[in-house]
Design a protein around this motif. Structure first.
Motif, PDB file in Angstrom:
ATOM      1  N   TYR A   3       0.831  -1.184   0.000  1.00 37.81           N
ATOM      2  CA  TYR A   3       0.000   0.000   0.000  1.00 37.81           C
ATOM      3  C   TYR A   3       0.875   1.246   0.000  1.00 37.81           C
ATOM      4  O   TYR A   3       1.884   1.318   0.695  1.00 37.81           O
ATOM      5  CB  TYR A   3      -0.898   0.023   1.242  1.00 37.81           C
ATOM      6  CG  TYR A   3      -1.920  -1.092   1.265  1.00 37.81           C
ATOM      7  CD1 TYR A   3      -3.233  -0.845   0.908  1.00 37.81           C
ATOM      8  CD2 TYR A   3      -1.566  -2.389   1.650  1.00 37.81           C
ATOM      9  CE1 TYR A   3      -4.184  -1.854   0.942  1.00 37.81           C
ATOM     10  CE2 TYR A   3      -2.513  -3.403   1.682  1.00 37.81           C
ATOM     11  CZ  TYR A   3      -3.814  -3.127   1.338  1.00 37.81           C
ATOM     12  OH  TYR A   3      -4.737  -4.139   1.370  1.00 37.81           O
ATOM     13  N   HIS A   5       0.316   4.102   1.330  1.00 45.97           N
ATOM     14  CA  HIS A   5       0.439   4.810   2.607  1.00 45.97           C
ATOM     15  C   HIS A   5       1.548   4.236   3.478  1.00 45.97           C
ATOM     16  O   HIS A   5       2.103   4.927   4.328  1.00 45.97           O
ATOM     17  CB  HIS A   5      -0.893   4.820   3.367  1.00 45.97           C
ATOM     18  CG  HIS A   5      -1.415   3.457   3.722  1.00 45.97           C
ATOM     19  ND1 HIS A   5      -0.747   2.575   4.536  1.00 45.97           N
ATOM     20  CD2 HIS A   5      -2.556   2.833   3.365  1.00 45.97           C
ATOM     21  CE1 HIS A   5      -1.452   1.475   4.680  1.00 45.97           C
ATOM     22  NE2 HIS A   5      -2.551   1.590   3.987  1.00 45.97           N
ATOM     23  N   ASP A   6       1.902   2.947   3.297  1.00 43.88           N
ATOM     24  CA  ASP A   6       3.010   2.373   4.049  1.00 43.88           C
ATOM     25  C   ASP A   6       4.296   3.123   3.770  1.00 43.88           C
ATOM     26  O   ASP A   6       5.079   3.421   4.662  1.00 43.88           O
ATOM     27  CB  ASP A   6       3.213   0.899   3.669  1.00 43.88           C
ATOM     28  CG  ASP A   6       2.109   0.011   4.194  1.00 43.88           C
ATOM     29  OD1 ASP A   6       1.430   0.426   5.148  1.00 43.88           O
ATOM     30  OD2 ASP A   6       1.929  -1.084   3.648  1.00 43.88           O
ATOM     31  N   GLU A   9       4.218   7.151   4.970  1.00 44.81           N
ATOM     32  CA  GLU A   9       4.296   7.485   6.382  1.00 44.81           C
ATOM     33  C   GLU A   9       5.616   7.083   7.019  1.00 44.81           C
ATOM     34  O   GLU A   9       5.911   7.448   8.143  1.00 44.81           O
ATOM     35  CB  GLU A   9       3.108   6.882   7.132  1.00 44.81           C
ATOM     36  CG  GLU A   9       1.816   7.523   6.677  1.00 44.81           C
ATOM     37  CD  GLU A   9       0.690   7.372   7.685  1.00 44.81           C
ATOM     38  OE1 GLU A   9       0.973   7.147   8.875  1.00 44.81           O
ATOM     39  OE2 GLU A   9      -0.460   7.483   7.278  1.00 44.81           O
ATOM     40  N   SER A  74      -7.574   3.471  15.829  1.00 51.20           N
ATOM     41  CA  SER A  74      -6.452   4.386  15.986  1.00 51.20           C
ATOM     42  C   SER A  74      -6.373   4.828  17.446  1.00 51.20           C
ATOM     43  O   SER A  74      -7.396   4.922  18.138  1.00 51.20           O
ATOM     44  CB  SER A  74      -6.628   5.608  15.084  1.00 51.20           C
ATOM     45  OG  SER A  74      -5.675   6.611  15.381  1.00 51.20           O
ATOM     46  N   HIS A  79      -9.846  10.292  15.343  1.00 55.92           N
ATOM     47  CA  HIS A  79      -9.258   9.904  14.062  1.00 55.92           C
ATOM     48  C   HIS A  79     -10.136   8.854  13.392  1.00 55.92           C
ATOM     49  O   HIS A  79     -10.331   7.765  13.938  1.00 55.92           O
ATOM     50  CB  HIS A  79      -7.850   9.360  14.288  1.00 55.92           C
ATOM     51  CG  HIS A  79      -7.134   8.992  13.030  1.00 55.92           C
ATOM     52  ND1 HIS A  79      -6.094   8.090  13.006  1.00 55.92           N
ATOM     53  CD2 HIS A  79      -7.304   9.397  11.747  1.00 55.92           C
ATOM     54  CE1 HIS A  79      -5.652   7.963  11.776  1.00 55.92           C
ATOM     55  NE2 HIS A  79      -6.366   8.742  10.990  1.00 55.92           N
ATOM     56  N   TYR A  81     -10.156   6.465  10.534  1.00 61.81           N
ATOM     57  CA  TYR A  81      -9.416   5.814   9.452  1.00 61.81           C
ATOM     58  C   TYR A  81     -10.134   4.530   9.071  1.00 61.81           C
ATOM     59  O   TYR A  81     -10.644   3.814   9.925  1.00 61.81           O
ATOM     60  CB  TYR A  81      -7.971   5.504   9.846  1.00 61.81           C
ATOM     61  CG  TYR A  81      -7.109   5.243   8.634  1.00 61.81           C
ATOM     62  CD1 TYR A  81      -6.522   6.301   7.951  1.00 61.81           C
ATOM     63  CD2 TYR A  81      -6.932   3.954   8.142  1.00 61.81           C
ATOM     64  CE1 TYR A  81      -5.764   6.086   6.816  1.00 61.81           C
ATOM     65  CE2 TYR A  81      -6.175   3.730   6.999  1.00 61.81           C
ATOM     66  CZ  TYR A  81      -5.592   4.796   6.342  1.00 61.81           C
ATOM     67  OH  TYR A  81      -4.863   4.575   5.199  1.00 61.81           O
ATOM     68  N   GLN A  83     -10.652   1.436   5.572  1.00 66.56           N
ATOM     69  CA  GLN A  83     -10.463   0.987   4.205  1.00 66.56           C
ATOM     70  C   GLN A  83     -11.824   0.656   3.631  1.00 66.56           C
ATOM     71  O   GLN A  83     -12.754   0.298   4.380  1.00 66.56           O
ATOM     72  CB  GLN A  83      -9.553  -0.235   4.132  1.00 66.56           C
ATOM     73  CG  GLN A  83      -8.093   0.093   4.355  1.00 66.56           C
ATOM     74  CD  GLN A  83      -7.156  -0.970   3.813  1.00 66.56           C
ATOM     75  OE1 GLN A  83      -7.365  -2.155   4.010  1.00 66.56           O
ATOM     76  NE2 GLN A  83      -6.113  -0.538   3.127  1.00 66.56           N
ATOM     77  N   SER A  97      -8.905   4.586   0.907  1.00 68.18           N
ATOM     78  CA  SER A  97      -8.716   5.030   2.277  1.00 68.18           C
ATOM     79  C   SER A  97      -8.896   6.542   2.313  1.00 68.18           C
ATOM     80  O   SER A  97      -8.810   7.206   1.273  1.00 68.18           O
ATOM     81  CB  SER A  97      -7.319   4.653   2.781  1.00 68.18           C
ATOM     82  OG  SER A  97      -7.175   3.252   2.877  1.00 68.18           O
ATOM     83  N   ARG A 102      -2.413   7.841   8.003  1.00 68.24           N
ATOM     84  CA  ARG A 102      -2.956   6.657   8.652  1.00 68.24           C
ATOM     85  C   ARG A 102      -2.662   6.663  10.150  1.00 68.24           C
ATOM     86  O   ARG A 102      -3.409   6.104  10.938  1.00 68.24           O
ATOM     87  CB  ARG A 102      -2.340   5.408   8.014  1.00 68.24           C
ATOM     88  CG  ARG A 102      -2.659   4.120   8.748  1.00 68.24           C
ATOM     89  CD  ARG A 102      -1.954   2.932   8.133  1.00 68.24           C
ATOM     90  NE  ARG A 102      -2.171   1.719   8.892  1.00 68.24           N
ATOM     91  CZ  ARG A 102      -1.689   0.532   8.546  1.00 68.24           C
ATOM     92  NH1 ARG A 102      -0.969   0.414   7.451  1.00 68.24           N
ATOM     93  NH2 ARG A 102      -1.933  -0.528   9.290  1.00 68.24           N
ATOM     94  N   CYS A 106      -5.041   0.234  12.637  1.00 69.76           N
ATOM     95  CA  CYS A 106      -5.085  -1.108  12.061  1.00 69.76           C
ATOM     96  C   CYS A 106      -6.474  -1.688  12.315  1.00 69.76           C
ATOM     97  O   CYS A 106      -7.227  -1.200  13.149  1.00 69.76           O
ATOM     98  CB  CYS A 106      -3.998  -2.012  12.628  1.00 69.76           C
ATOM     99  SG  CYS A 106      -4.094  -2.298  14.399  1.00 69.76           S
ATOM    100  N   VAL A 160       2.782   1.771  13.414  1.00 65.53           N
ATOM    101  CA  VAL A 160       1.708   0.776  13.345  1.00 65.53           C
ATOM    102  C   VAL A 160       2.096  -0.471  14.131  1.00 65.53           C
ATOM    103  O   VAL A 160       1.293  -1.033  14.888  1.00 65.53           O
ATOM    104  CB  VAL A 160       1.391   0.416  11.881  1.00 65.53           C
ATOM    105  CG1 VAL A 160       0.435  -0.770  11.806  1.00 65.53           C
ATOM    106  CG2 VAL A 160       0.780   1.616  11.165  1.00 65.53           C
TER     107      VAL A 160
END
Length: 244
Positions: A3, A5-6, A9, A74, A79, A81, A83, A97, A102, A106, A160
């Protein structure tokens, strides 16, 4: 799956003002709910369990396609967040997302209490958790009777993983890390991170059980067989170690 965003961030800090605070509008139309049920059913997944964990259909999750919104947890208050998985196979982007960081979010999926992982003899294995890559894998694992955590990518950021450790500590007697078949190396990295924290963790390598890409691709009976088999082998090994 990897992904974007991994990667992003890992390279930048965020400001709290950047965090998304809006959830997609919940679809209440009976046809939308039925489409979500059908999609999950065709993948061998439980709509009831998904709904119990807060999943819902929406036309308001990043584009004009009907999507299944999957909430993430989160540590930041307010927040939002998530998917959102496209139901229509013509959607070019499978997962959407929200805009904004993020942070440490999770996905956590809780099992139904009536369907706990157990041996054929009726013994129930309590306090078992499974760490997977995608939300559908987490739903598939939870349907087998275990708590599951989806990292939403093969290479989650340090923040994360730190959040994952804080969620797992003292809650589980057994933890499995079960990466997709194409991300075993990344799964081993995650396993090492948990092991450093002295968590009771073991790697599940799907290629030893199946030629499918990920856990959600398997039928329910095979999923149960894998988890029960891995749990049995773990306990046998533990008994051997104690007898030495």
């Amino acid at each position: 799956m990897y992904y974007q965003h991994d990667r992003v961030e890992l390279k930048r800090q965020y400001r709290k003002s950047e965090l998304n605070t809006r959830w997609p509008t919940r679809g209440t139309d009976a046809e939308d709910i039925e489409d979500m049920k059908t999609y999950l059913f065709e993948r061998g997944l439980s709509y009831e369990l998904a709904a119990d964990n807060g999943w819902y259909p929406s036309w308001d999750a990043g584009d004009d396609y009907l999507r299944i919104v999957i909430p993430a947890f989160s540590s930041e208050v307010g927040h939002a967040y998530w998917q959102a998985r496209a139901i229509n196979p013509r959607a070019f982007i499978r997962y959407q997302s929200p805009k904004g960081p993020r942070h440490d979010a999770c996905v956590r999926v809780a099992p139904s209490t009536k369907n706990q992982l157990s041996e054929d003899g009726g013994r129930t294995w309590n306090r078992v958790g499974v760490v997977v890559e995608g939300p559908m894998d987490a739903l598939a694992a939870a349907e087998c009777g275990v708590f599951s955590y989806a990292l939403m990518g093969a290479t989650p950021s340090k923040i994360v993983l730190d959040r994952l450790v804080s969620m797992l500590k003292e809650d589980y007697d057994h933890l499995f890390v079960m990466p997709d078949r194409d991300a075993v190396k990344e799964g081993i990295d995650i396993l090492y991170r948990l092991a450093v924290e002295m968590l009771p963790v073991k790697l599940v390598r799907l290629e030893q059980w199946t030629d499918k890409k990920d856990f959600a691709s398997l039928p329910y009976a095979t999923r149960r067989t894998i988890l029960m088999g891995e749990m049995s082998e773990w306990e046998k090994e533990s008994r051997r170690n104690r007898s030495r």
